[in-house]
Design a protein around this motif. Structure first.
Motif, short mmCIF file in Angstrom:
data_model
loop_
_atom_site.label_atom_id
_atom_site.label_comp_id
_atom_site.label_asym_id
_atom_site.label_seq_id
_atom_site.Cartn_x
_atom_site.Cartn_y
_atom_site.Cartn_z
N PHE A 83 0.65 -1.26 -0.06
CA PHE A 83 0.03 -0.03 0.00
C PHE A 83 0.79 1.38 0.13
O PHE A 83 0.74 2.25 -0.55
N GLU A 84 2.02 1.27 0.52
CA GLU A 84 2.81 2.25 0.69
C GLU A 84 3.21 2.63 -0.83
O GLU A 84 3.44 3.91 -1.11
N HIS A 85 3.58 1.57 -1.66
CA HIS A 85 3.83 1.74 -3.06
C HIS A 85 2.65 2.62 -3.64
O HIS A 85 2.79 3.47 -4.57
N LEU A 86 1.52 2.04 -3.64
CA LEU A 86 0.30 2.21 -4.40
C LEU A 86 0.02 3.83 -4.00
O LEU A 86 -0.47 4.72 -5.04
N PHE A 87 0.16 4.21 -2.67
CA PHE A 87 -0.03 5.44 -2.37
C PHE A 87 0.36 6.72 -2.94
O PHE A 87 -0.02 8.01 -3.10
N PHE A 88 1.68 6.53 -3.45
CA PHE A 88 2.42 7.54 -4.27
C PHE A 88 1.95 7.72 -5.53
O PHE A 88 2.39 8.64 -6.25
N LEU A 89 1.06 6.83 -6.27
CA LEU A 89 0.85 6.80 -7.83
C LEU A 89 -0.08 7.54 -8.14
O LEU A 89 -0.15 8.21 -9.46
N ASN A 90 -1.15 7.90 -7.52
CA ASN A 90 -2.36 8.44 -7.98
C ASN A 90 -3.21 9.00 -7.12
O ASN A 90 -3.33 8.40 -5.66
N SER A 91 -4.08 9.96 -7.38
CA SER A 91 -5.17 10.16 -6.42
C SER A 91 -6.28 11.01 -7.21
O SER A 91 -6.08 11.54 -8.28
N GLY A 113 8.52 7.29 1.29
CA GLY A 113 7.96 6.69 2.51
C GLY A 113 8.47 5.13 2.85
O GLY A 113 9.59 4.81 2.38
N SER A 114 8.24 4.79 3.87
CA SER A 114 8.88 3.61 4.52
C SER A 114 7.62 3.21 5.38
O SER A 114 6.87 3.59 5.91
N THR A 115 7.77 1.80 5.46
CA THR A 115 6.89 0.80 6.09
C THR A 115 7.54 -0.23 7.05
O THR A 115 8.63 -0.64 6.85
N SER A 116 7.04 -0.08 8.40
CA SER A 116 7.69 -1.07 9.52
C SER A 116 6.75 -1.88 9.84
O SER A 116 5.63 -2.22 9.52
N ARG A 117 7.27 -2.53 10.97
CA ARG A 117 6.19 -3.78 11.48
C ARG A 117 4.87 -2.75 12.19
O ARG A 117 3.96 -3.44 12.14
N ASP A 118 5.17 -1.35 12.39
CA ASP A 118 4.12 -0.84 13.08
C ASP A 118 3.49 0.40 12.56
O ASP A 118 2.48 0.88 12.95
N LYS A 141 -4.44 12.17 -0.86
CA LYS A 141 -4.00 10.68 -0.50
C LYS A 141 -5.18 10.12 0.51
O LYS A 141 -5.38 8.99 0.29
N LEU A 142 -5.19 10.75 1.72
CA LEU A 142 -5.93 10.16 2.51
C LEU A 142 -7.31 10.14 2.58
O LEU A 142 -7.84 9.08 2.77
N GLY A 143 -7.94 10.90 1.78
CA GLY A 143 -9.25 10.80 1.61
C GLY A 143 -9.91 10.55 0.19
O GLY A 143 -11.24 10.43 -0.01
#
Length: 942
Positions: A83-91, A113-118, A141-143
């Motif tokens: 999802f981190e990857h997808l979030f950059f692509l479009n809105s 961006g980066s993704t961790s366990r949490d 992006k968020l909405g």
């Protein structure tokens, strides 16, 4: 563990590099916060945090979602990272390219961006005039995002993520050790059992509905935090946040997870044969605690006490006494609900890991807390914090990640309070509670065919890797499945991108310059934002000190300079530096030897005394030479497992005359290193002259202080310059040529294209940098990234760039690509470069000018940036006002100029192409590339 767009797998281990900073020469009041924040919460649950920093005309905007791999379930892993990857692509309102294109337009440092366990963090740093744009974009992006994700977009991004896993795990030495540790450490069902990047099988099975459900469950205002740091008006920012985020609907409640620590009842030992590793490596993990647990800080400091410095018990035994390795590392992975400490030892060739484990056990048994050592490592932590807080992006990200993990944006202050209060008794307590004679998980990673080096009794396993089958992946049409959708309703017109604010004023720093009595050129930039100083001594020599006949001499010299002095043993020198919160290192490149350091400003004078001692009074210890030679030899072996290093090595060998200086490895060969003597190293040292040296300094220090610190060198270092070996220039081939280095069963192929260009000081160097921005230097704004990664999904990352030295320059493009599209990816990249002189447009030029001109706001933000400026002036002869000259060059660039530069300097019909990959399946296919018949490269460098 964190996975980000830039390919860095290790998370910013916040509490492993933070300690009490001193923001002034006097003591900081205990109640004063390190990063003062104000925060509030919108009615929809979005938490907003502000941190004001007026040091530069820039702002950082960080959107953090409290969702990582720990919110996933078995069978649906890898979604948070995907999802981190997808979030950059479009809105809906940003359009295709999303944050990436916007960041380029406004002159940002690049959306990341980066993704961790949490948690998942999206961070951007931009000039202050773009703040409203970034708030608008993050809200979109968020909405207003999920309707733009199509099945084709999802399928393409699956391929990008797979390439990331191949690059970071499957095609990387020791890449599977971590996943084996976690699977053995955490029981079935524990959310830390699987890796952040997830299972490729799970990702393959993911459908669009799964992604939509994930978004609606976790990407809600009440599960997110917006952090803004930098130079901005908080009242205006608050109004913008309310305008763009206020109407986004609250989602389902998202409670904070409870701690789930692990208690092993018995030790576990696994082993695997690593196809890429050339040296055996032992990893040992102990279950510990989460980041908010009061014991976390003591556990961190225990790790430092065990390994930091020559007299730390594990380092002393394994490096000094038993000579099993050249270093011992320990890292503390304190995540939200659990944690583990992991010790890693990469042993010398043919050392058994039983020997390593026995030495580790012996070192733990001998460990006793030394109060003086504890005080030193605390001081080192104090200095280390500045590497994370040197820019507003680092500050904002630190705040956001602590808030996500603990719920407290000011948790850094809690950490520091706990650090200051630590006692030897605390260290001893956590040592006995979590480490000494406690069950562990160990993983032996040994070279292929050398299973006997693994720990006795270890269960041999075979890590799961995805088979690479020619033609297995269907071509992806990004327009397929793209259907019209109804734009989500809004109270405001979100289709209109907000305007820029007032253009910030950017003034390059003004360096001071002087010449010491013995000829050293001295320069500096005073900057009192942080109480820290960075400095560098650059001396002509470098690989030229090898003279061609004794490869590796300069490298050994650099290593020997910091291994004690005539007055201090290596351990005594280390302790003296640690007590000051200082570090001094030495290195070499093809042209110079560099001694660099960092210290707290209050300790600058004392640190410089040690610097002079290192420079003037080397120890020349035979035992230290033996240790240095063993470390260099191990590094040579290690580089044979690194595709990037292999490609660069092949490029050098085929670019310079056989046997010439630059055709040799700067590390030397195992044979040449073994033959080197103390006399050889001393002879190279004796050729260093102050009259070919430049000293530069940046930070909270005056010119008068630096002049006084260097004054003792005037009579103590007076060596006259001597002639150094000449550096050859790279050949300019008459035709394209292709070399293939075979790595059997490689899951990826490393592509490297290169061609000679111009020196760093030449008039065309900066124009070539400008020309390269759209081609491959502009990150996600570049054509190579947009077509090879975003368009085809062939790679996780691709870029091109200029490298310039005093004598010559080189343009290089490199990318690790999926093995079964080696030809297709190479052909596409080659075509993009070939077509660039005719496809570069006026729109490309406008974007280049806007991005690079606005990016000047960041050009000198950090101390390292200021040192780089001084290096360009001192080492390469650029004028003091070169930033203004380059600005004028940028303003005057035309489409015709860039097309002409590309045609002249990047001729694909005369380039050198190097591929590192599986020859059995890919080498023959490359006949069709049009670069000549592939030549086997392994005999050239082995």
């Amino acid at each position: 563990m964190s996975i980000g767009r830039t390919g860095l797998l290790a998370a910013l281990a916040l509490t492993s590099a933070l300690t009490q900073p001193a923001f002034a020469r006097t003591a900081r009041p205990a109640a004063q916060k390190v990063l003062p924040t104000t925060s509030y919460t919108l009615p929809n649950g979005l938490k907003v945090i502000f941190h004001i920093d007026r040091s530069d005309p820039v702002v950082a905007v960080v959107l953090a979602a409290h969702v990582g791999s720990s919110r996933e379930v078995t069978g649906r892993t890898g979604f948070a990272h995907m999802f981190e990857h997808l979030f950059f692509l479009n809105s809906e309102n940003l359009g295709p390219g999303g944050l990436d294109k916007l960041s380029a337009r406004v002159g940002g440092t690049g959306a990341n961006g980066s993704t961790s366990r949490d948690w998942t963090v999206y961070n951007q740093e931009v000039p202050k005039d773009a703040l409203e744009k970034m708030i608008w974009a993050e809200a979109d992006k968020l909405g207003f995002f999920i309707k733009t994700v199509t099945p084709a977009v999802l399928e393409k991004e699956k391929q990008v993520v797979k390439n990331e896993k191949r690059q970071s795990v499957d095609n990387r030495p020791y890449g599977h050790a971590r996943e084996l540790l976690d699977e053995a450490m955490y029981p079935a069902g524990h959310p830390y059992r699987w890796q952040v990047i997830g299972s490729m099988t799970d990702l393959d099975a993911a459908q669009l509905a799964d992604v939509q459900d994930f978004y609606r469950r976790w990407y809600t205002p009440n599960n997110s935090t917006l952090t803004i740091a930098g130079d901005f008006d908080p009242a205006q920012a608050k109004a913008w946040v309310e305008k763009y985020f206020g109407e986004i609907a609250r989602g389902a409640p998202a409670s904070r997870p409870k701690p789930q620590p692990v208690a092993l009842t018995a030790s576990k030992s696994l082993a695997y044969e690593d196809s890429y590793a050339k040296l055996p490596q032992l990893s040992i993990a102990w279950p510990t605690v989460g980041v908010a647990d009061p014991d976390a800080v003591a556990i961190e400091m225990l790790g430092d006490l065990l390994t930091e410095g020559r007299e730390a018990p594990l380092t002393k035994l394994l490096v000094e006494d038993k000579k099993l390795t050249d270093r011992v590392d320990i890292g503390n992975w304190d995540s939200e609900i659990a944690g583990e400490s992991v010790l890693a030892v990469r042993a010398f060739p043919n050392v058994t890991l039983d020997q390593v484990k026995a030495a580790v056990d012996q070192g733990l048994a001998q460990f006793r807390v030394d109060p003086a050592a504890l005080a030193r490592v605390k001081t080192l932590r104090e200095a280390a914090i500045y590497s994370q807080l040197g820019d507003v992006d680092g500050k904002a990200t630190t705040i956001a990640r602590y808030e996500a993990q603990t719920g407290d944006p000011d948790f850094l202050d809690t950490y520091l309070t706990r650090l200051r209060a630590l006692t030897p008794a605390d260290i001893d307590r956590v040592f006995r509670r979590y480490f000494y004679q406690r069950p562990t998980v160990s993983v032996s990673a040994v070279p292929k065919g050398k299973a006997a080096l693994a720990l006795t009794g270890a269960a041999m396993v075979t890590p799961i890797t995805e088979p690479i089958v020619q033609g297995a992946e269907a071509a992806i049409d990004q327009n397929a499945g793209r259907t019209a959708y109804t734009r989500s309703p809004s109270k405001i017109d979100r289709t209109q991108e907000p305007p820029f604010g007032p253009t910030p004023t950017v003034t390059p720093p003004t360096p001071w310059q002087a010449t010491a009595a013995n000829g050293i050129a001295v320069s500096g930039i005073e900057d009192s934002e942080l109480p820290v100083v960075r400095f560098t001594l650059s001396v002509d020599g470098g690989q030229r000190l090898d003279g061609g006949a004794k490869p590796g001499t300069a490298t050994l010299l650099a290593r020997m300079l910091t291994r004690g002095t005539a007055r201090r043993t290596p351990a005594e020198l280390e302790k003296a530096l640690q007590a000051l919160g200082a570090r001094i290192d030495a290195s070499v490149d093809r042209e110079r030897l560099i001694v660099s350091g960092t210290t707290l400003a209050r300790n600058y004078d004392t640190t410089m005394a040690l610097f002079r001692e290192i420079l003037l009074e080397p120890r020349w210890d035979a035992n230290e030479l033996a240790l240095a030679k063993a470390a260099v030899t191990a590094r040579i072996a290690d580089n044979k497992s690194d595709p990037q290093a292999l490609a660069a090595r092949v490029t050098n060998v085929v670019s310079y005359p056989q046997g010439s200086l630059l055709a040799q490895d700067i590390l030397g060969t195992p044979e040449s290193v073994a033959a080197l003597t103390l006399n050889d190293v001393q002879a190279a040292y004796a050729r260093l002259s102050p009259r070919t040296a430049r000293f530069r300094v940046a930070g909270a220090v005056t010119q008068a202080q630096t002049t006084a610190a260097l004054a003792p060198l005037a009579t103590a270092w007076t060596t006259a310059p001597t002639a150094l070996a000449a550096l050859p220039e790279a050949a300019k081939p008459d035709a394209a040529r292709l070399f293939f280095y075979d790595v059997p069963d490689a899951k990826q192929s490393l592509l490297m294209f290169s061609t000679p260009t111009v020196r760093r000081g030449d008039a065309d160097y900066y124009p070539l940098q400008v020309a390269n921005y759209i081609l491959g230097g502009g990150g996600f704004a570049s054509r190579l990234t947009q077509e090879v990664r975003e368009g085809k999904g062939y790679t996780y990352g691709i870029r091109s760039g200029q490298q310039g030295w005093r004598t010559e320059g080189r343009w290089t493009m490199s990318s690790p690509v999926r093995a079964n599209v080696t030809l297709e990816a190479a052909s596409l990249a080659r075509k993009i470069v070939a077509d660039y002189p005719t496809t570069f447009t006026a729109q490309d030029l406008a974007l280049t000018k806007t991005s690079l001109s606005k990016a000047r706001a960041f050009q000198f933000e950090q101390l390292i940036d200021k040192l780089d400026m001084l290096a360009l002036i001192g080492d390469y002869g650029l004028p003091v006002n070169y930033p203004l000259r380059e600005a004028a060059v940028l303003d005057g660039m035309t489409v015709e100029r860039i097309r002409g530069l590309a045609q002249r300097y990047w001729p694909v019909d005369r380039m050198t192409f190097v591929v590192v990959g599986d020859a059995a399946t890919q080498m023959g296919r490359l006949d069709a590339l049009g670069a000549g018949k592939p030549v086997a490269a392994k005999p050239l460098i082995d």
